[in-house]
Design a protein around this motif. Sequence first.
Motif, PDB file in Angstrom:
ATOM      1  N   PRO A 224       6.170  36.069  66.148  1.00  0.00           N
ATOM      2  CA  PRO A 224       5.242  35.101  65.555  1.00  0.00           C
ATOM      3  C   PRO A 224       3.810  35.641  65.607  1.00  0.00           C
ATOM      4  CG  PRO A 224       6.767  34.017  67.054  1.00  0.00           C
ATOM      5  CD  PRO A 224       6.976  35.485  67.237  1.00  0.00           C
ATOM      6  N   GLY A 225       3.109  35.556  64.474  1.00  0.00           N
ATOM      7  CA  GLY A 225       1.736  36.036  64.426  1.00  0.00           C
ATOM      8  C   GLY A 225       1.597  37.512  64.145  1.00  0.00           C
ATOM      9  N   VAL A 226       2.655  38.183  63.739  1.00  0.00           N
ATOM     10  CA  VAL A 226       2.636  39.628  63.477  1.00  0.00           C
ATOM     11  C   VAL A 226       1.651  39.968  62.354  1.00  0.00           C
ATOM     12  CG1 VAL A 226       4.530  39.509  61.805  1.00  0.00           C
ATOM     13  CG2 VAL A 226       4.134  41.634  63.075  1.00  0.00           C
ATOM     14  N   MET A 227       1.093  41.175  62.426  1.00  0.00           N
ATOM     15  CA  MET A 227       0.276  41.701  61.328  1.00  0.00           C
ATOM     16  C   MET A 227       1.141  42.613  60.475  1.00  0.00           C
ATOM     17  SD  MET A 227      -3.108  44.203  61.318  1.00  0.00           S
ATOM     18  CE  MET A 227      -4.267  42.983  61.918  1.00  0.00           C
ATOM     19  N   LEU A 228       1.096  42.426  59.156  1.00  0.00           N
ATOM     20  CA  LEU A 228       1.862  43.243  58.214  1.00  0.00           C
ATOM     21  C   LEU A 228       0.891  43.941  57.272  1.00  0.00           C
ATOM     22  CD1 LEU A 228       4.587  44.096  56.906  1.00  0.00           C
ATOM     23  CD2 LEU A 228       4.454  41.994  55.541  1.00  0.00           C
ATOM     24  N   VAL A 229       1.044  45.259  57.133  1.00  0.00           N
ATOM     25  CA  VAL A 229       0.170  46.064  56.285  1.00  0.00           C
ATOM     26  C   VAL A 229       1.035  46.854  55.303  1.00  0.00           C
ATOM     27  CG1 VAL A 229      -1.628  47.841  56.228  1.00  0.00           C
ATOM     28  CG2 VAL A 229      -1.460  46.316  58.210  1.00  0.00           C
ATOM     29  N   ASN A 230       0.659  46.813  54.020  1.00  0.00           N
ATOM     30  CA  ASN A 230       1.405  47.564  53.009  1.00  0.00           C
ATOM     31  C   ASN A 230       0.455  48.388  52.158  1.00  0.00           C
ATOM     32  OD1 ASN A 230       3.319  48.591  51.301  1.00  0.00           O
ATOM     33  ND2 ASN A 230       3.728  46.672  50.223  1.00  0.00           N
ATOM     34  N   THR A 231       0.531  49.709  52.313  1.00  0.00           N
ATOM     35  CA  THR A 231      -0.231  50.634  51.461  1.00  0.00           C
ATOM     36  C   THR A 231       0.717  51.522  50.663  1.00  0.00           C
ATOM     37  OG1 THR A 231      -0.423  52.172  53.327  1.00  0.00           O
ATOM     38  CG2 THR A 231      -2.272  50.680  52.949  1.00  0.00           C
ATOM     39  N   SER A 232       1.974  51.102  50.503  1.00  0.00           N
ATOM     40  CA  SER A 232       2.985  51.923  49.820  1.00  0.00           C
ATOM     41  C   SER A 232       3.253  51.442  48.405  1.00  0.00           C
ATOM     42  CB  SER A 232       4.284  51.939  50.640  1.00  0.00           C
ATOM     43  OG  SER A 232       4.085  52.620  51.849  1.00  0.00           O
ATOM     44  N   ARG A 233       4.167  50.499  48.245  1.00  0.00           N
ATOM     45  CA  ARG A 233       4.490  49.934  46.944  1.00  0.00           C
ATOM     46  C   ARG A 233       4.677  48.428  47.101  1.00  0.00           C
ATOM     47  NH1 ARG A 233       2.588  53.827  45.323  1.00  0.00           N
ATOM     48  NH2 ARG A 233       3.393  55.414  43.875  1.00  0.00           N
ATOM     49  N   GLY A 234       4.162  47.682  46.127  1.00  0.00           N
ATOM     50  CA  GLY A 234       4.163  46.229  46.228  1.00  0.00           C
ATOM     51  C   GLY A 234       5.540  45.617  46.321  1.00  0.00           C
ATOM     52  N   GLY A 235       6.519  46.224  45.645  1.00  0.00           N
ATOM     53  CA  GLY A 235       7.861  45.660  45.624  1.00  0.00           C
ATOM     54  C   GLY A 235       8.588  45.686  46.949  1.00  0.00           C
ATOM     55  N   LEU A 236       8.000  46.296  47.964  1.00  0.00           N
ATOM     56  CA  LEU A 236       8.619  46.278  49.292  1.00  0.00           C
ATOM     57  C   LEU A 236       8.548  44.902  49.937  1.00  0.00           C
ATOM     58  CD1 LEU A 236       7.181  49.648  50.667  1.00  0.00           C
ATOM     59  CD2 LEU A 236       9.547  49.222  49.943  1.00  0.00           C
ATOM     60  N   ILE A 237       7.633  44.056  49.459  1.00  0.00           N
ATOM     61  CA  ILE A 237       7.427  42.736  50.056  1.00  0.00           C
ATOM     62  C   ILE A 237       7.759  41.647  49.040  1.00  0.00           C
ATOM     63  CG2 ILE A 237       5.728  41.132  51.025  1.00  0.00           C
ATOM     64  CD1 ILE A 237       4.227  43.464  52.178  1.00  0.00           C
ATOM     65  N   ASP A 238       8.550  40.681  49.460  1.00  0.00           N
ATOM     66  CA  ASP A 238       8.799  39.469  48.685  1.00  0.00           C
ATOM     67  C   ASP A 238       7.573  38.575  48.875  1.00  0.00           C
ATOM     68  OD1 ASP A 238       9.490  36.919  47.818  1.00  0.00           O
ATOM     69  OD2 ASP A 238      11.568  37.080  48.477  1.00  0.00           O
ATOM     70  N   THR A 239       6.728  38.487  47.859  1.00  0.00           N
ATOM     71  CA  THR A 239       5.444  37.801  47.995  1.00  0.00           C
ATOM     72  C   THR A 239       5.618  36.328  48.343  1.00  0.00           C
ATOM     73  OG1 THR A 239       4.532  39.315  46.340  1.00  0.00           O
ATOM     74  CG2 THR A 239       3.221  37.380  46.891  1.00  0.00           C
TER      75      THR A 239
END
Length: 330
Positions: A224-239
């Motif tokens: 809970p409260g994790v930080m998530l960072v994505n500098t790769s490709r947007g499709g890796l994350i379900d927005t």
Amino acid sequence: MRIDFFSAQKYDRQFFDALNHQQHQLHYWDAQLNAETATLAQGADAVCAFVNDQLDAACLSVLQQLGVRWIALRCAGFNQVDLAAAARLGLPVVRVPAYSPEAVAEHTLALMLTLNRHTHRAFNRVRENNFQLQGLLGFTLHRKTVGLIGTGQIGMATARILAGFGCRILAYDPYPQSELTALEGQYVSQAELFAQSDVISLHCPLTPENHHLVNAKSLAQMKPGVMLVNTSRGGLIDTQAALDALKSGQLGYLALDVYEQESSLFFRDLSDSLPTDDLLARLMTFPNVLITGHQGFFTHEALTEIAQVTLRNLEQLEATGRCDNQVGLL
């Protein structure tokens, strides 16, 4: 040779023109490359595409009929290309596999630190003579557990920086790197990484297998409260799943340099337009969300290397028919 650039920006012209020395004919198009705009490449020997161009079978077929011989990507990822169609049509595809991995790694840390210590919010406060610290509380990154999904060149560059911060590093990658263990990092399963990490940073290419790697199920496995960072490709994350996790507090911080629907938004000035993407507009209402417009690669050194390698790739293809940086099969 004549090379037609699509999704071309002023900085593309600046760096490619400087390194071309008038050897090749460089034509620049503002338009994104797709099946409709491909006809602009009439007379070109090669097209040079970027991350949000759409080189599907229909687009590649038009290019092949126009006499285009080669496809050059001025980026590392190639998920925007139908490689099977390219092979079938006899169109070699080349890319820039690594351009200053440190540039993206450093931007990753900039996002982490900015979001954690609220420096973007503090900047605006101080400009209004507000020196109150309430709402700017962060955490000490030293000794925190950071999970890296992907330990290629960018992932390893990020790991080296994090090691300097004194972080505990966990990683998941089907192809382990001995350098990570030399940094006292540890390879674990995805489930372990999700469960143990205070910060998770994505550094992997987008493939059909890892599309929406971060989804409702994986978010529920995280601290809970994790930080998530994505500098790769947007499709890796379900927005939508990320939005739901932000609203519940399961996701404490979200930093994005990429977005799964970015192709119609990024690299453009839309400041005079009304918002058209409801999910992105909703994301930007959260104070614990930080978004940049795919600028992780954007350094002088990286752009120089992109131009050098792209031109060299095409010159290799012209001279020998092969290239060390070719993707797909012919």
